[in-house]
Write a protein that holds these residues in place. Structure first.
Motif, PDB file in Angstrom:
ATOM      1  N   PRO A 159      -3.991 -13.262  10.698  1.00 45.67           N
ATOM      2  CA  PRO A 159      -4.887 -12.237  10.148  1.00 45.67           C
ATOM      3  C   PRO A 159      -4.209 -10.875  10.149  1.00 45.67           C
ATOM      4  O   PRO A 159      -3.400 -10.586  11.040  1.00 45.67           O
ATOM      5  CB  PRO A 159      -6.089 -12.265  11.090  1.00 45.67           C
ATOM      6  N   PRO A 160      -4.540 -10.047   9.194  1.00 47.96           N
ATOM      7  CA  PRO A 160      -3.978  -8.689   9.195  1.00 47.96           C
ATOM      8  C   PRO A 160      -4.364  -7.965  10.480  1.00 47.96           C
ATOM      9  O   PRO A 160      -5.466  -8.155  10.997  1.00 47.96           O
ATOM     10  CB  PRO A 160      -4.615  -8.032   7.977  1.00 47.96           C
ATOM     11  N   PRO A 161      -3.473  -7.135  11.010  1.00 51.56           N
ATOM     12  CA  PRO A 161      -3.738  -6.464  12.276  1.00 51.56           C
ATOM     13  C   PRO A 161      -4.758  -5.331  12.179  1.00 51.56           C
ATOM     14  O   PRO A 161      -5.235  -4.831  13.192  1.00 51.56           O
ATOM     15  CB  PRO A 161      -2.369  -5.916  12.662  1.00 51.56           C
ATOM     16  N   THR A 162      -5.071  -4.932  10.981  1.00 49.56           N
ATOM     17  CA  THR A 162      -5.990  -3.818  10.751  1.00 49.56           C
ATOM     18  C   THR A 162      -6.584  -3.978   9.354  1.00 49.56           C
ATOM     19  O   THR A 162      -6.050  -4.728   8.536  1.00 49.56           O
ATOM     20  CB  THR A 162      -5.242  -2.473  10.853  1.00 49.56           C
ATOM     21  N   ASP A 163      -7.674  -3.308   9.100  1.00 52.73           N
ATOM     22  CA  ASP A 163      -8.229  -3.264   7.745  1.00 52.73           C
ATOM     23  C   ASP A 163      -7.841  -1.970   7.038  1.00 52.73           C
ATOM     24  O   ASP A 163      -7.985  -1.832   5.842  1.00 52.73           O
ATOM     25  CB  ASP A 163      -9.757  -3.371   7.777  1.00 52.73           C
ATOM     26  N   ASP A 164      -7.369  -1.008   7.816  1.00 55.05           N
ATOM     27  CA  ASP A 164      -7.038   0.308   7.270  1.00 55.05           C
ATOM     28  C   ASP A 164      -5.788   0.244   6.402  1.00 55.05           C
ATOM     29  O   ASP A 164      -4.786  -0.368   6.773  1.00 55.05           O
ATOM     30  CB  ASP A 164      -6.796   1.308   8.400  1.00 55.05           C
ATOM     31  N   LEU A 165      -5.847   0.873   5.255  1.00 55.29           N
ATOM     32  CA  LEU A 165      -4.708   1.090   4.365  1.00 55.29           C
ATOM     33  C   LEU A 165      -4.144  -0.185   3.753  1.00 55.29           C
ATOM     34  O   LEU A 165      -3.029  -0.178   3.240  1.00 55.29           O
ATOM     35  CB  LEU A 165      -3.586   1.849   5.091  1.00 55.29           C
ATOM     36  N   LEU A 166      -4.891  -1.294   3.796  1.00 63.50           N
ATOM     37  CA  LEU A 166      -4.376  -2.552   3.257  1.00 63.50           C
ATOM     38  C   LEU A 166      -4.973  -2.911   1.905  1.00 63.50           C
ATOM     39  O   LEU A 166      -4.755  -4.006   1.408  1.00 63.50           O
ATOM     40  CB  LEU A 166      -4.614  -3.700   4.250  1.00 63.50           C
ATOM     41  N   ASP A 167      -5.681  -1.988   1.287  1.00 63.77           N
ATOM     42  CA  ASP A 167      -6.303  -2.272  -0.003  1.00 63.77           C
ATOM     43  C   ASP A 167      -5.519  -1.683  -1.175  1.00 63.77           C
ATOM     44  O   ASP A 167      -5.969  -1.715  -2.309  1.00 63.77           O
ATOM     45  CB  ASP A 167      -7.745  -1.753  -0.027  1.00 63.77           C
ATOM     46  N   HIS A 168      -4.325  -1.156  -0.897  1.00 63.57           N
ATOM     47  CA  HIS A 168      -3.497  -0.573  -1.954  1.00 63.57           C
ATOM     48  C   HIS A 168      -2.041  -0.540  -1.495  1.00 63.57           C
ATOM     49  O   HIS A 168      -1.747  -0.634  -0.299  1.00 63.57           O
ATOM     50  CB  HIS A 168      -3.970   0.836  -2.311  1.00 63.57           C
ATOM     51  N   ASP A 169      -1.142  -0.419  -2.443  1.00 56.48           N
ATOM     52  CA  ASP A 169       0.282  -0.311  -2.148  1.00 56.48           C
ATOM     53  C   ASP A 169       0.621   1.121  -1.751  1.00 56.48           C
ATOM     54  O   ASP A 169      -0.011   2.066  -2.239  1.00 56.48           O
ATOM     55  CB  ASP A 169       1.117  -0.669  -3.387  1.00 56.48           C
ATOM     56  N   TRP A 170       1.629   1.264  -0.904  1.00 51.98           N
ATOM     57  CA  TRP A 170       2.101   2.591  -0.543  1.00 51.98           C
ATOM     58  C   TRP A 170       3.525   2.535  -0.012  1.00 51.98           C
ATOM     59  O   TRP A 170       4.028   1.486   0.369  1.00 51.98           O
ATOM     60  CB  TRP A 170       1.188   3.287   0.451  1.00 51.98           C
ATOM     61  N   TRP A 171       4.158   3.697  -0.052  1.00 53.92           N
ATOM     62  CA  TRP A 171       5.495   3.914   0.495  1.00 53.92           C
ATOM     63  C   TRP A 171       5.386   4.901   1.643  1.00 53.92           C
ATOM     64  O   TRP A 171       4.619   5.872   1.572  1.00 53.92           O
ATOM     65  CB  TRP A 171       6.415   4.549  -0.549  1.00 53.92           C
TER      66      TRP A 171
END
Length: 187
Positions: free
Chosen positions: A110-122
């Motif tokens: 499972p992902p370690p967090t739900d934060d910032l995982l709904d979009h791509d980023w650098w």
């Protein structure tokens, strides 16, 4: 909002030590890739650029210069045709050239967090953040530089992802079912 040229210039300017990318989409619609995706799905032999070329030389030069380019791609099986292509005709070769690619397979971890995982980023040099926008088909719409205050939460997210994601080569070797038929026994 930066166009593709502006995004690339921003990355080049701010990438002196490290460039981390989070990818979350099952497909990226990139005009220059479409012929290769079609060839891949048709069972054609790997492209001539697979064992060299300017991009691979660039990745190798970055590595030699001590610049770290790495990414985590979050995937949810079954893999889309595009992700199969990206793994077999992309990551296999970019990792050999010096890029670090990690996979977070949500069917295994499972992902370690739900934060910032709904979009791509650098995240560049741990200080500069670009949020990347795509449409529903994975077409690039633009990149948005975020304020310096956004770097801290992105570093924490990156660190959590790096603790749970696995190196691409390890993940790929455990999943021959995603390779094209005749390529190590799959499909």
């Amino acid at each position: 909002m930066l166009d593709e040229e502006g995004m690339n210039a921003f990355i080049e300017k701010h990438f002196t030590r490290s460039a981390f990318r989070l990818e979350v989409l099952p497909q990226y619609t990139v005009d220059s890739d479409q012929g290769n995706v079609t060839s891949y799905l048709a069972g054609d032999p790997e492209p001539s650029w697979a064992h060299g070329g300017p991009w691979f030389d660039h990745l190798a030069e970055e590595r030699v210069a001590g610049r770290r380019r790495y990414r985590v791609h979050i995937v949810t099986p079954p893999l889309s045709d595009y992700l199969r292509y990206e793994c077999e005709w992309g990551y296999v070769y970019t990792t050999a050239a010096g890029e670090e690619v990690y996979i977070l397979d949500t069917s295994e971890t499972p992902p370690p967090t739900d934060d910032l995982l709904d979009h791509d980023w650098w995240l560049l040099d741990d200080q500069h953040v670009l949020r990347v926008h795509y449409d529903a088909e994975g077409r690039f719409l633009g990149a948005e530089p975020l304020p310096p205050s956004a770097a801290g939460v992105h570093r924490m997210c990156r660190d959590a992802l790096m603790e749970t994601a696995v190196p691409f080569g390890d993940w790929w070797s455990r999943h021959p079912q995603y390779r094209r038929k005749g390529q190590d026994g799959a499909l």
